[in-house]
Scaffold this motif. Sequence first.
Motif, PDB file in Angstrom:
ATOM      1  N   ASP A 112      46.960  34.562  24.604  1.00 63.12           N
ATOM      2  CA  ASP A 112      48.046  34.229  23.683  1.00 63.12           C
ATOM      3  C   ASP A 112      48.000  35.139  22.438  1.00 63.12           C
ATOM      4  N   VAL A 113      46.799  35.470  21.978  1.00 60.76           N
ATOM      5  CA  VAL A 113      46.661  36.356  20.805  1.00 60.76           C
ATOM      6  C   VAL A 113      47.196  37.749  21.144  1.00 60.76           C
ATOM      7  N   TYR A 114      46.842  38.261  22.330  1.00 61.58           N
ATOM      8  CA  TYR A 114      47.298  39.594  22.734  1.00 61.58           C
ATOM      9  C   TYR A 114      48.828  39.673  22.750  1.00 61.58           C
ATOM     10  N   ALA A 115      49.428  38.651  23.307  1.00 62.63           N
ATOM     11  CA  ALA A 115      50.889  38.657  23.436  1.00 62.63           C
ATOM     12  C   ALA A 115      51.559  38.644  22.059  1.00 62.63           C
ATOM     13  N   ARG A 116      51.018  37.904  21.146  1.00 59.99           N
ATOM     14  CA  ARG A 116      51.637  37.851  19.827  1.00 59.99           C
ATOM     15  C   ARG A 116      51.409  39.145  19.040  1.00 59.99           C
ATOM     16  N   ILE A 117      50.279  39.814  19.263  1.00 59.68           N
ATOM     17  CA  ILE A 117      50.045  41.106  18.599  1.00 59.68           C
ATOM     18  C   ILE A 117      51.067  42.136  19.082  1.00 59.68           C
ATOM     19  N   ASP A 118      51.327  42.140  20.379  1.00 63.29           N
ATOM     20  CA  ASP A 118      52.334  43.056  20.909  1.00 63.29           C
ATOM     21  C   ASP A 118      53.685  42.821  20.228  1.00 63.29           C
ATOM     22  N   LYS A 119      54.007  41.583  20.122  1.00 64.70           N
ATOM     23  CA  LYS A 119      55.285  41.255  19.506  1.00 64.70           C
ATOM     24  C   LYS A 119      55.313  41.660  18.037  1.00 64.70           C
ATOM     25  N   GLU A 120      54.229  41.436  17.323  1.00 63.69           N
ATOM     26  CA  GLU A 120      54.174  41.754  15.889  1.00 63.69           C
ATOM     27  C   GLU A 120      54.219  43.258  15.639  1.00 63.69           C
ATOM     28  N   LEU A 121      53.590  44.014  16.514  1.00 61.74           N
ATOM     29  CA  LEU A 121      53.560  45.473  16.339  1.00 61.74           C
ATOM     30  C   LEU A 121      54.734  46.165  17.031  1.00 61.74           C
ATOM     31  N   GLY A 122      55.545  45.367  17.704  1.00 61.30           N
ATOM     32  CA  GLY A 122      56.671  45.965  18.402  1.00 61.30           C
ATOM     33  C   GLY A 122      56.261  46.786  19.604  1.00 61.30           C
ATOM     34  N   LEU A 123      55.221  46.358  20.295  1.00 63.22           N
ATOM     35  CA  LEU A 123      54.713  47.089  21.446  1.00 63.22           C
ATOM     36  C   LEU A 123      55.173  46.434  22.756  1.00 63.22           C
ATOM     37  N   LYS A 124      55.028  47.183  23.792  1.00 65.90           N
ATOM     38  CA  LYS A 124      55.352  46.687  25.116  1.00 65.90           C
ATOM     39  C   LYS A 124      54.408  45.554  25.493  1.00 65.90           C
ATOM     40  N   LYS A 125      54.944  44.552  26.203  1.00 63.93           N
ATOM     41  CA  LYS A 125      54.138  43.407  26.590  1.00 63.93           C
ATOM     42  C   LYS A 125      52.961  43.850  27.461  1.00 63.93           C
ATOM     43  N   GLY A 126      51.776  43.346  27.128  1.00 63.24           N
ATOM     44  CA  GLY A 126      50.574  43.685  27.881  1.00 63.24           C
ATOM     45  C   GLY A 126      49.798  44.867  27.292  1.00 63.24           C
ATOM     46  N   SER A 149      58.408  36.368   2.654  1.00 62.18           N
ATOM     47  CA  SER A 149      57.933  37.734   2.406  1.00 62.18           C
ATOM     48  C   SER A 149      56.611  38.012   3.098  1.00 62.18           C
ATOM     49  N   GLN A 150      55.950  36.966   3.523  1.00 61.17           N
ATOM     50  CA  GLN A 150      54.646  37.158   4.139  1.00 61.17           C
ATOM     51  C   GLN A 150      54.792  37.680   5.559  1.00 61.17           C
ATOM     52  N   ASN A 151      54.090  38.695   5.836  1.00 57.62           N
ATOM     53  CA  ASN A 151      54.105  39.301   7.157  1.00 57.62           C
ATOM     54  C   ASN A 151      52.714  39.158   7.760  1.00 57.62           C
ATOM     55  N   ASN A 152      52.242  37.898   7.821  1.00 61.91           N
ATOM     56  CA  ASN A 152      50.867  37.638   8.228  1.00 61.91           C
ATOM     57  C   ASN A 152      50.770  37.323   9.717  1.00 61.91           C
ATOM     58  N   PHE A 153      49.570  37.524  10.196  1.00 61.66           N
ATOM     59  CA  PHE A 153      49.275  37.204  11.592  1.00 61.66           C
ATOM     60  C   PHE A 153      48.108  36.235  11.580  1.00 61.66           C
ATOM     61  N   THR A 154      48.360  35.039  12.068  1.00 64.89           N
ATOM     62  CA  THR A 154      47.336  33.985  12.038  1.00 64.89           C
ATOM     63  C   THR A 154      46.879  33.637  13.445  1.00 64.89           C
ATOM     64  N   VAL A 155      45.561  33.586  13.597  1.00 63.27           N
ATOM     65  CA  VAL A 155      44.960  33.126  14.856  1.00 63.27           C
ATOM     66  C   VAL A 155      44.561  31.668  14.648  1.00 63.27           C
ATOM     67  N   PRO A 156      45.242  30.728  15.307  1.00 63.07           N
ATOM     68  CA  PRO A 156      44.887  29.318  15.132  1.00 63.07           C
ATOM     69  C   PRO A 156      43.574  28.979  15.831  1.00 63.07           C
ATOM     70  N   GLU A 157      42.945  27.889  15.396  1.00 63.44           N
ATOM     71  CA  GLU A 157      41.689  27.455  15.999  1.00 63.44           C
ATOM     72  C   GLU A 157      41.913  27.030  17.444  1.00 63.44           C
ATOM     73  N   THR A 169      43.721  34.432   9.116  1.00 61.13           N
ATOM     74  CA  THR A 169      44.971  35.152   8.876  1.00 61.13           C
ATOM     75  C   THR A 169      44.649  36.628   8.639  1.00 61.13           C
ATOM     76  N   TYR A 170      45.355  37.501   9.322  1.00 63.66           N
ATOM     77  CA  TYR A 170      45.086  38.933   9.269  1.00 63.66           C
ATOM     78  C   TYR A 170      46.351  39.705   8.893  1.00 63.66           C
ATOM     79  N   PRO A 171      46.176  40.828   8.209  1.00 62.83           N
ATOM     80  CA  PRO A 171      47.330  41.677   7.913  1.00 62.83           C
ATOM     81  C   PRO A 171      47.693  42.513   9.129  1.00 62.83           C
ATOM     82  N   VAL A 172      48.808  42.225   9.690  1.00 61.36           N
ATOM     83  CA  VAL A 172      49.282  42.975  10.864  1.00 61.36           C
ATOM     84  C   VAL A 172      50.717  43.388  10.587  1.00 61.36           C
TER      85      VAL A 172
END
Length: 596
Positions: free
Chosen positions: A367-381, A353-361, A418-421
């Motif tokens: 890599d963070v940008y690419a995963r945010i796009d994927k999480e928000l359903g946005l176009k790559k880049g 049920s968790q829809n979290n976005f974690t930035v590892p150390e 971990t951030y709510p995204v």
Amino acid sequence: MTEYGRGPGSEPWHPDDPLYGDGGWSGQQAQVGQQAPYGGQPQQHYPEQQQYQQYADGNGNGGWGNGQQDAYAQQQYQQEYGDPGQQPYADQHQQHYPGHDQQHYGQADGGWANGSHQHAQGAYTPDPSDPYGQQQAAAYGGGQQDFYGTPDAYPPPEPPSRRAAEPAPAPTPPAAPEPEEQQAGERTDWDPGPDQGELAFFAGGSDDDDDEAEERSGRSERKGRGGKSGKTGKGGKKRRSGLACLVVVVVLGGGFAGVSYFGYQFYQSRFAEAADYEGSGTNETVTITVGKGEFGSVIGQKLKAAGVVESVEAFTNALAEDPSKPQIQAGVYLLKKEMSAKSALALMLDPKSQNNFTVPEGERNNDVYARIDKELGLKKGTTKDVAEKEWSKLGLPEWANDNEDVKDPLEGFLYPSTYPVAKGMKPEDVLKEMVDLAKAKYEQFDLEGKAKGLKLESPLQVVTVASLVQAEGDNRKDFRKIARVVYNRLEPTNQETFGLLDFDSTVNYLRGESKLATGSVDSLRQIDDPYNTYKIKGLPPGPIGNPGDEAIEGALDPAKGGWYYFVSLKKETLFAETNEEQNRNRQKYLKELNGQ
């Protein structure tokens, strides 16, 4: 009494006689409105004579002395009118004038002091039982007809002692009186309202209105006697009393309502069962964001506001009754509406049920940008473009991006956590939350205050050292030793590497790769890039990743040692102070790598 009026006889002494007492006669008329001494009947007027003038003595007794008749006045009376005991006009007919029922005589000035009166003729018959009657008859001409009883006669003058007191002057109105309301009983031509005298519940009216009227009357009398007018009567006080009653009622009513409300809340919280939905919810889903450090009641309020649970108490009760004493992690949760509290809690504890976005150390920004796009359903880049264009608006500290060769100003500021995204959010909002956390963390570590103590030029270099420690170290227990290797190689007296860091991690960063085999040392020294530590002495322009807490702590508090080299094995990291020792350690590494 003669037919011409009062004679100069002695002063009357009988109490029933109208002329009794020391009247202080000075010829003044009776006051207006005083009752006539002879039964209130109009009397006939007699001509006043100058011989009847009274001579007031020094004591104001009107010349009557001590009850004795003035000798001169008596002589004049006898000469003119004869013996008082006789009827001087017995044989004469009284003269009548046409148009008049009574005989009138000319007025003479000075009669009765300064007054001018007309008196009707009439005989004065003494009362036989009156001991003073004969004396009065002798004095006033006894046997004469009494003309004072005629209807048209004026009343004879009264002595001052029997005259009515002058009416009291009208009371002077107060300077600014408060108009008193006219009582309803005083007017009958209109229907008074509550504000005009009708006794309403709070209008101040009561059964003691008569007392109020008497008090006002008493004040008016006192004022007429020269006293000061007082304040307005009880009316104002009663009106204020009515208002006070209203205030008391409102206060008591409000207090009762407040006690009832809190009593009900107390009962509900202690004894009543908390409101709760049944089942696992509807098909409608909602996203709930739980912040770091939020406890059960705060989470319950968010769930209730989103319509997930029916009451906060139901959720907190379910959380308290769970035997495992679970801890809800910060993040975003995908839940359903109208769930029972136990169902909602179980789903939040399920990782699915968790829809979290974690930035590892140590993760790089690309890599963070690419995963945010994927999480928000946005176009790559998309997120990377936003970062390149909007980085200055995301709240970086002033000391960030202090080098023009920095590849990404946000590198090192997307703090690991971990951030709510969730879908619907904007990339800049997600990035700003990460930057805000990094800024707060770096202030907590006091990078600005400790940079100079580490012989670094700026807080950004502290973050850069921490990013190198994070990228090069395999075991967190080695972070402080690796940080010491960095600082030893940066020393100008370094005779082992001569100011070069020689880190493969920097080459991988500029290449955008993560490989163990980066190439020969000679080939690496040919790469012309500010981030190539095989060629450029000192630290790279900026961080090469996002270090975590332990890497930053290692950079701020390096271990003590003379190490210039290290190599990481599977179970340990080997450190060396000389190149010869480092070569022996490398042999161990190659054997482990080849599986020998």
